[in-house]
Design a protein around this motif. Sequence first.
Motif, PDB file in Angstrom:
ATOM      1  N   VAL A 262     -31.557  10.707 -58.756  1.00  0.00           N
ATOM      2  CA  VAL A 262     -30.190  11.056 -58.340  1.00  0.00           C
ATOM      3  C   VAL A 262     -29.349   9.803 -58.163  1.00  0.00           C
ATOM      4  N   ALA A 263     -28.040  10.020 -58.117  1.00  0.00           N
ATOM      5  CA  ALA A 263     -27.103   8.936 -57.847  1.00  0.00           C
ATOM      6  C   ALA A 263     -27.402   8.359 -56.470  1.00  0.00           C
ATOM      7  N   GLU A 264     -27.180   7.059 -56.328  1.00  0.00           N
ATOM      8  CA  GLU A 264     -27.537   6.367 -55.088  1.00  0.00           C
ATOM      9  C   GLU A 264     -26.832   6.966 -53.870  1.00  0.00           C
ATOM     10  N   THR A 265     -25.625   7.473 -54.050  1.00  0.00           N
ATOM     11  CA  THR A 265     -24.894   8.095 -52.937  1.00  0.00           C
ATOM     12  C   THR A 265     -25.742   9.169 -52.273  1.00  0.00           C
TER      13      THR A 265
ATOM     14  N   MET B 244     -29.140   9.375 -52.325  1.00  0.00           N
ATOM     15  CA  MET B 244     -30.503   8.992 -51.930  1.00  0.00           C
ATOM     16  C   MET B 244     -30.749   9.041 -50.416  1.00  0.00           C
TER      17      MET B 244
ATOM     18  N   LEU C  42     -29.390  10.848 -48.236  1.00  0.00           N
ATOM     19  CA  LEU C  42     -29.393  12.262 -47.829  1.00  0.00           C
ATOM     20  C   LEU C  42     -30.685  12.953 -48.170  1.00  0.00           C
TER      21      LEU C  42
ATOM     22  N   ASN D 149     -24.563  20.829 -62.333  1.00  0.00           N
ATOM     23  CA  ASN D 149     -23.849  19.544 -62.409  1.00  0.00           C
ATOM     24  C   ASN D 149     -22.702  19.523 -61.414  1.00  0.00           C
ATOM     25  N   GLU D 150     -21.942  20.606 -61.397  1.00  0.00           N
ATOM     26  CA  GLU D 150     -20.743  20.660 -60.567  1.00  0.00           C
ATOM     27  C   GLU D 150     -21.117  20.694 -59.084  1.00  0.00           C
TER      28      GLU D 150
ATOM     29  N   LEU E 138     -23.763  19.280 -57.822  1.00  0.00           N
ATOM     30  CA  LEU E 138     -24.163  17.903 -57.502  1.00  0.00           C
ATOM     31  C   LEU E 138     -22.932  17.019 -57.306  1.00  0.00           C
ATOM     32  N   ARG E 139     -21.889  17.258 -58.120  1.00  0.00           N
ATOM     33  CA  ARG E 139     -20.648  16.479 -57.974  1.00  0.00           C
ATOM     34  C   ARG E 139     -19.985  16.771 -56.635  1.00  0.00           C
TER      35      ARG E 139
ATOM     36  N   VAL F 157     -22.038  14.950 -53.885  1.00  0.00           N
ATOM     37  CA  VAL F 157     -21.742  13.512 -53.840  1.00  0.00           C
ATOM     38  C   VAL F 157     -20.411  13.272 -53.125  1.00  0.00           C
ATOM     39  N   SER F 158     -19.488  14.226 -53.277  1.00  0.00           N
ATOM     40  CA  SER F 158     -18.145  14.054 -52.715  1.00  0.00           C
ATOM     41  C   SER F 158     -18.062  14.471 -51.257  1.00  0.00           C
ATOM     42  N   ASN F 159     -19.038  15.236 -50.766  1.00  0.00           N
ATOM     43  CA  ASN F 159     -18.966  15.764 -49.401  1.00  0.00           C
ATOM     44  C   ASN F 159     -20.285  15.572 -48.666  1.00  0.00           C
ATOM     45  N   VAL F 160     -20.837  14.366 -48.801  1.00  0.00           N
ATOM     46  CA  VAL F 160     -22.180  14.128 -48.293  1.00  0.00           C
ATOM     47  C   VAL F 160     -22.319  14.312 -46.777  1.00  0.00           C
TER      48      VAL F 160
END
Lengths: 405, 274
Positions: free
Chosen positions: A27-30, A32, A34, A182-183, A185-186, A189-192
């Motif tokens: 996953v994207a580092e943002t 990780m 979480l 995908n969406e 996950l996006r 990432v935006s609302n962690v």
Amino acid sequence: MSQLKPNSYKTGPDANGHFGLYGGRYVAETLMPLILDLERAYNEAKADPSFQAELDDFLEHYVGRPSPLYFAERLTEHFGGPKIYFKRDELNHTGAHKINNCMGQILLARRMGKTRIIAETGAGQHGVATATVAARFGLPCVVYMGEDDIKRQSPNVFRMRLLGAEVRPVSSGSRTLKDAMNEALRDWVSNVENTFYIIGTVAGPHPYPALVRDFQSVIGKEARAQMLAREGRLPDAAIACIGGGSNAMGLFYPFLDDPDVALYGVEAAGHGIETGQHAASLAGGRPGVLHGNRTYLLQDADGQIIEAHSISAGLDYPGIGPEHAWLHDMKRVNYVSATDQEALDAFQLCAKQEGIIPALEPAHALAYTGKLAKQLAKDKIILMNMCGRGDKDIFTVAERFGVKL
Amino acid sequence: MSRIARRFAELKKQNRAGFVAFITAGDPNLETSFEILKDLPAAGADVIELGMPFTDPMADGPAIQLSSLRALKAGHTMAKTLDLVRRFRTHDQTTPIVLMGYYNPIYSYGGQKFCKDASTAGIDGLIIVDLSPEEDPELRPHAKAAGLDIIRLATPTTDAKRLPAVLDGASGFLYYVSITGVTGSKDIDPISVAKALKPLKAATSLPVAVGFGIKSEADAKAVAQTADAAVVGSALVAEISRFVGKDGKLSPGAPEAVLSLVRRLAASAHGARN
């Protein structure tokens, strides 16, 4: 792939979330930190008897568990072979197995202090189950759903909206489950900070595949005990359909170390494996990395993901849970497939013979059950997971028959 | 000394921030993409980030998603990405090129072969968005053997506990993702970025480039006060989008428009500390 047979098939995943080559945390580092938090929180919850007690209480009084084990007498006679039993997970609240997992995850979300729920959905069953538990606990909920799936599953879209969820159409890519994921996950990432992502299947980054399997294992645990009580022995075969593979993993897991129980996972062969238009990632794919884990994927020679096809929106996904990928390589589970047409035939047969309209997803499992029944003797027992009911599919089936509703 | 190290050393000597331009390889088609690529250094790009198109770019916003899909629709492949760099190197031997994208196309190509071929083509580093430090030990030795830097990402969620894992095995430069979000989505806040850079700079001697959310000349200028480089991607590929019709037809002028935007953004970044 030649590998030594393990002492137990139930020890995975390892500390890093791997089932052999598969699984992991891609996953994207943002995300990780979480995902590591989630793993910690889940391990703590598992060790806390009050968590399981709360979950059990909701499963009994809200979901309606245990679900019955039903002897499908007329289908047994129809095929003229082994006894066929259905695990009736379509009788759960919201009409499918999905809520077993959603209930577990939302209790975990509350434990972690998260205040917003997101999910992806294909057939809409996971979306409905997520919207249901979010409503029950008063949390705002956003469900991502591909535009094509919104069209073919309109009753479920309306149900989610009635439950207070916001259904966000996804118009990118193939406009189905993979793009909804995908969406989601996006969004995550935006609302962690405040958001908990309730993944609906045994896929995604570790710890999701293990966590969803554990919550769904209630299916197999109950079925195993019910079968012992009813028949005094274990079934000879257990069969479940596979998209991502959560109902199958839930059914199989408690039987993995019972060597005399043959396990069959039924992938969606769409128009036929040979046509390339299918959703059978084990039969027609190869290992790759998508949506946080390594597993078998439908992909082209350049590693681009190929769109899956199945008449069943819930199976229309180009991947499969990593534990299934491992069990496939280990040859513990036999992965087979059923086409759109075979599933439709089984759908009608089940409605007429048993008075049960199955979802198109378990209709795939039933199609294979029919095939296997013809090969097994009368003293054998087949256990099939009836993981969802077919009300949501009547529009798709009617359209296929040229009937206007 | 690698091209990346040399370039950041030069920038440091000149006491100016660098400008990193992102475009997607093969977007909107191979030739147009090459026309843009070859003139990026002259327009002010100190480092080039070349996107490897992928069908499922889950950390990207709509602009880069569309650019990826345009490239794939035009028949782009990984081999063509490497070709593009090989051609670029016949014009330019000094500007570092870093590939950015997702792991599956690399895994499919074969990690070891990919690192070797990428290095031979003239690529200097890799940013693989979904290959976490936990998972990259399978690629790291091949990258190292081929002389490719593995560029890691730090984000607003990277706390003191997480940072050592991010930095372990990082080389080339550190990429700070300035927003919690997908590429091109939220607006950057230069004050919180400056604050976030302090612990990063204290923990690593690597240069730190800042990206995700830089849209305007003002953003580039603000970021370049404190960062070693400012990265712009979504704004550039969105510029390409303006020349692609609903029918997918390309109208002329895309390279000039993109390069002109690069010139303006690069000038802002370069002049920030004057």
